[in-house]
Design a protein around this motif. Structure first.
Motif, PDB file in Angstrom:
ATOM      1  N   ILE A   1       0.822  -1.210   0.000  1.00  0.00           N
ATOM      2  CA  ILE A   1       0.000   0.000   0.000  1.00  0.00           C
ATOM      3  C   ILE A   1       0.857   1.262   0.000  1.00  0.00           C
ATOM      4  CG2 ILE A   1      -1.720   1.328   1.305  1.00  0.00           C
ATOM      5  CD1 ILE A   1      -2.848  -1.323   2.280  1.00  0.00           C
ATOM      6  N   SER A   2       1.906   1.261   0.815  1.00  0.00           N
ATOM      7  CA  SER A   2       2.775   2.441   0.870  1.00  0.00           C
ATOM      8  C   SER A   2       3.525   2.635  -0.434  1.00  0.00           C
ATOM      9  CB  SER A   2       3.770   2.319   2.031  1.00  0.00           C
ATOM     10  OG  SER A   2       4.615   1.203   1.855  1.00  0.00           O
ATOM     11  N   GLY A   3       3.627   1.564  -1.221  1.00  0.00           N
ATOM     12  CA  GLY A   3       4.269   1.684  -2.527  1.00  0.00           C
ATOM     13  C   GLY A   3       3.464   2.555  -3.464  1.00  0.00           C
ATOM     14  N   SER A   4       2.176   2.708  -3.163  1.00  0.00           N
ATOM     15  CA  SER A   4       1.324   3.612  -3.928  1.00  0.00           C
ATOM     16  C   SER A   4       0.997   4.798  -3.031  1.00  0.00           C
ATOM     17  CB  SER A   4       0.041   2.889  -4.356  1.00  0.00           C
ATOM     18  OG  SER A   4      -0.800   3.750  -5.082  1.00  0.00           O
ATOM     19  N   LEU A   5       1.841   5.800  -3.052  1.00  0.00           N
ATOM     20  CA  LEU A   5       1.731   6.938  -2.123  1.00  0.00           C
ATOM     21  C   LEU A   5       0.380   7.650  -2.153  1.00  0.00           C
ATOM     22  CD1 LEU A   5       5.310   8.481  -2.367  1.00  0.00           C
ATOM     23  CD2 LEU A   5       4.326   7.160  -0.496  1.00  0.00           C
ATOM     24  N   PRO A   6      -0.238   7.869  -3.331  1.00  0.00           N
ATOM     25  CA  PRO A   6      -1.550   8.532  -3.320  1.00  0.00           C
ATOM     26  C   PRO A   6      -2.587   7.765  -2.503  1.00  0.00           C
ATOM     27  CG  PRO A   6      -0.632   8.537  -5.525  1.00  0.00           C
ATOM     28  CD  PRO A   6       0.247   7.637  -4.685  1.00  0.00           C
TER      29      PRO A   6
ATOM     30  N   ALA B   1      -8.016  -4.265  -4.068  1.00  0.00           N
ATOM     31  CA  ALA B   1      -6.765  -4.259  -4.817  1.00  0.00           C
ATOM     32  C   ALA B   1      -5.751  -5.236  -4.229  1.00  0.00           C
ATOM     33  CB  ALA B   1      -6.181  -2.848  -4.837  1.00  0.00           C
ATOM     34  N   VAL B   2      -5.646  -5.260  -2.895  1.00  0.00           N
ATOM     35  CA  VAL B   2      -4.730  -6.195  -2.233  1.00  0.00           C
ATOM     36  C   VAL B   2      -5.125  -7.631  -2.576  1.00  0.00           C
ATOM     37  CG1 VAL B   2      -4.002  -7.138  -0.004  1.00  0.00           C
ATOM     38  CG2 VAL B   2      -4.103  -4.667  -0.328  1.00  0.00           C
ATOM     39  N   GLY B   3      -6.426  -7.900  -2.519  1.00  0.00           N
ATOM     40  CA  GLY B   3      -6.915  -9.245  -2.821  1.00  0.00           C
ATOM     41  C   GLY B   3      -6.601  -9.661  -4.248  1.00  0.00           C
TER      42      GLY B   3
ATOM     43  N   ASN C   1       7.044  -5.113  -7.567  1.00  0.00           N
ATOM     44  CA  ASN C   1       6.608  -5.625  -8.864  1.00  0.00           C
ATOM     45  C   ASN C   1       5.093  -5.544  -9.040  1.00  0.00           C
ATOM     46  OD1 ASN C   1       9.272  -6.266  -9.386  1.00  0.00           O
ATOM     47  ND2 ASN C   1       9.064  -8.420  -8.812  1.00  0.00           N
ATOM     48  N   ALA C   2       4.372  -5.463  -7.930  1.00  0.00           N
ATOM     49  CA  ALA C   2       2.902  -5.453  -7.981  1.00  0.00           C
ATOM     50  C   ALA C   2       2.321  -4.039  -7.925  1.00  0.00           C
ATOM     51  CB  ALA C   2       2.343  -6.278  -6.827  1.00  0.00           C
ATOM     52  N   LYS C   3       3.183  -3.028  -7.847  1.00  0.00           N
ATOM     53  CA  LYS C   3       2.728  -1.643  -7.663  1.00  0.00           C
ATOM     54  C   LYS C   3       1.752  -1.199  -8.749  1.00  0.00           C
ATOM     55  CE  LYS C   3       4.497   3.094  -7.264  1.00  0.00           C
ATOM     56  NZ  LYS C   3       5.718   3.940  -7.247  1.00  0.00           N
TER      57      LYS C   3
ATOM     58  N   GLU D   1      -6.023  -1.977 -10.005  1.00  0.00           N
ATOM     59  CA  GLU D   1      -7.110  -2.655  -9.307  1.00  0.00           C
ATOM     60  C   GLU D   1      -7.756  -1.767  -8.244  1.00  0.00           C
ATOM     61  OE1 GLU D   1      -8.413  -5.679 -10.172  1.00  0.00           O
ATOM     62  OE2 GLU D   1      -7.050  -5.345 -11.855  1.00  0.00           O
ATOM     63  N   PHE D   2      -6.977  -0.834  -7.692  1.00  0.00           N
ATOM     64  CA  PHE D   2      -7.519   0.108  -6.709  1.00  0.00           C
ATOM     65  C   PHE D   2      -8.591   0.989  -7.357  1.00  0.00           C
ATOM     66  CE2 PHE D   2      -7.378   4.356  -4.719  1.00  0.00           C
ATOM     67  CZ  PHE D   2      -7.781   4.017  -3.439  1.00  0.00           C
ATOM     68  N   LYS D   3      -8.366   1.390  -8.602  1.00  0.00           N
ATOM     69  CA  LYS D   3      -9.349   2.206  -9.321  1.00  0.00           C
ATOM     70  C   LYS D   3     -10.642   1.412  -9.528  1.00  0.00           C
ATOM     71  CE  LYS D   3      -5.748   4.748 -11.792  1.00  0.00           C
ATOM     72  NZ  LYS D   3      -5.077   4.949 -13.109  1.00  0.00           N
ATOM     73  N   LYS D   4     -10.499   0.148  -9.895  1.00  0.00           N
ATOM     74  CA  LYS D   4     -11.681  -0.707 -10.046  1.00  0.00           C
ATOM     75  C   LYS D   4     -12.371  -0.896  -8.696  1.00  0.00           C
ATOM     76  CE  LYS D   4      -9.610  -3.463 -13.773  1.00  0.00           C
ATOM     77  NZ  LYS D   4      -9.182  -4.831 -14.157  1.00  0.00           N
TER      78      LYS D   4
END
Length: 204
Positions: free
Chosen positions: A96-101, A137-139, A159-161, A167-170
């Protein structure tokens, strides 16, 4: 080779092809069922995550959310028969922290609850959607990882960032749809409640 032998050979070849095709079809069906069950695990945890967004205490909702997601990863790993020994909670925080926004929005939404008055209501509303989207998104990230034969030991959050962000947008859309679905169900119940009140026998 006589005619009977030729026919027998062709029949055997046909049976082998049909058997191979059946094995492929069974494998496809099994894979689809496995994925469907995995999606149900994620959906259930998305709903639980959204409920955690209603916790009025700032930052405590984030702790609860992390615990829910940690449990979800464990459940998915067990579903895919992946060893869960030495699973580390840093897998979630790193992802999650890998995606700062995303991390910033979650943190700000939680902290906003501390604002007197409207802060709790507004903060809970935003965290509710973000919590559901993050868990979705994590799932999806771990479903993809496990489907490809990955384990908890070789998972690399970096690698999953990109996939996580997509997936977070979805997930945000799915969370909004779930909220609307709950609202519709609540509204559908109102007329029947009113009807029940009107049909109650009058006091004698």
């Amino acid at each position: 080779m006589d005619q009977d032998t030729t026919k027998l050979s062709e029949t055997i070849d046909e049976l082998e092809i049909n058997l191979h095709t059946s094995e492929i079809n069974l494998s496809t069906v099994a894979s689809a069922l496995r994925n469907s069950e995995a999606q149900n695990i994620v959906k259930n945890n998305v709903m639980t995550s959204m409920a955690s967004g209603l916790i009025p205490v700032p930052l405590f909702d984030m702790i609860t959310l992390t615990n829910i997601q940690f449990h979800m990863i464990q459940t998915l790993a067990e579903h895919y028969e992946v060893p869960v020994d030495n699973i580390n909670r840093s897998l979630i925080t790193s992802l999650i922290s890998g995606s700062l926004p995303v991390a910033s929005m979650l943190g700000l939404g939680s902290i906003f609850k501390s604002v007197p008055g409207i802060g709790t209501l507004a903060g809970s509303g935003s965290v509710l959607i973000l919590s559901g989207a993050t868990s979705y998104a994590v799932g999806q990230v771990f479903i993809k990882h496990f489907e490809e034969g990955g384990t908890l030991q070789d998972f690399n959050p970096s690698n999953a960032k990109k996939y996580f962000s997509d997936e977070f947008k979805k997930g945000k859309e799915i969370a909004r749809e779930l909220v609307q679905e709950l609202k519709n169900k609540k509204e559908d119940k109102l007329p029947s409640s009113d009807l029940d009140d009107n049909t109650k026998p009058a006091d004698v």
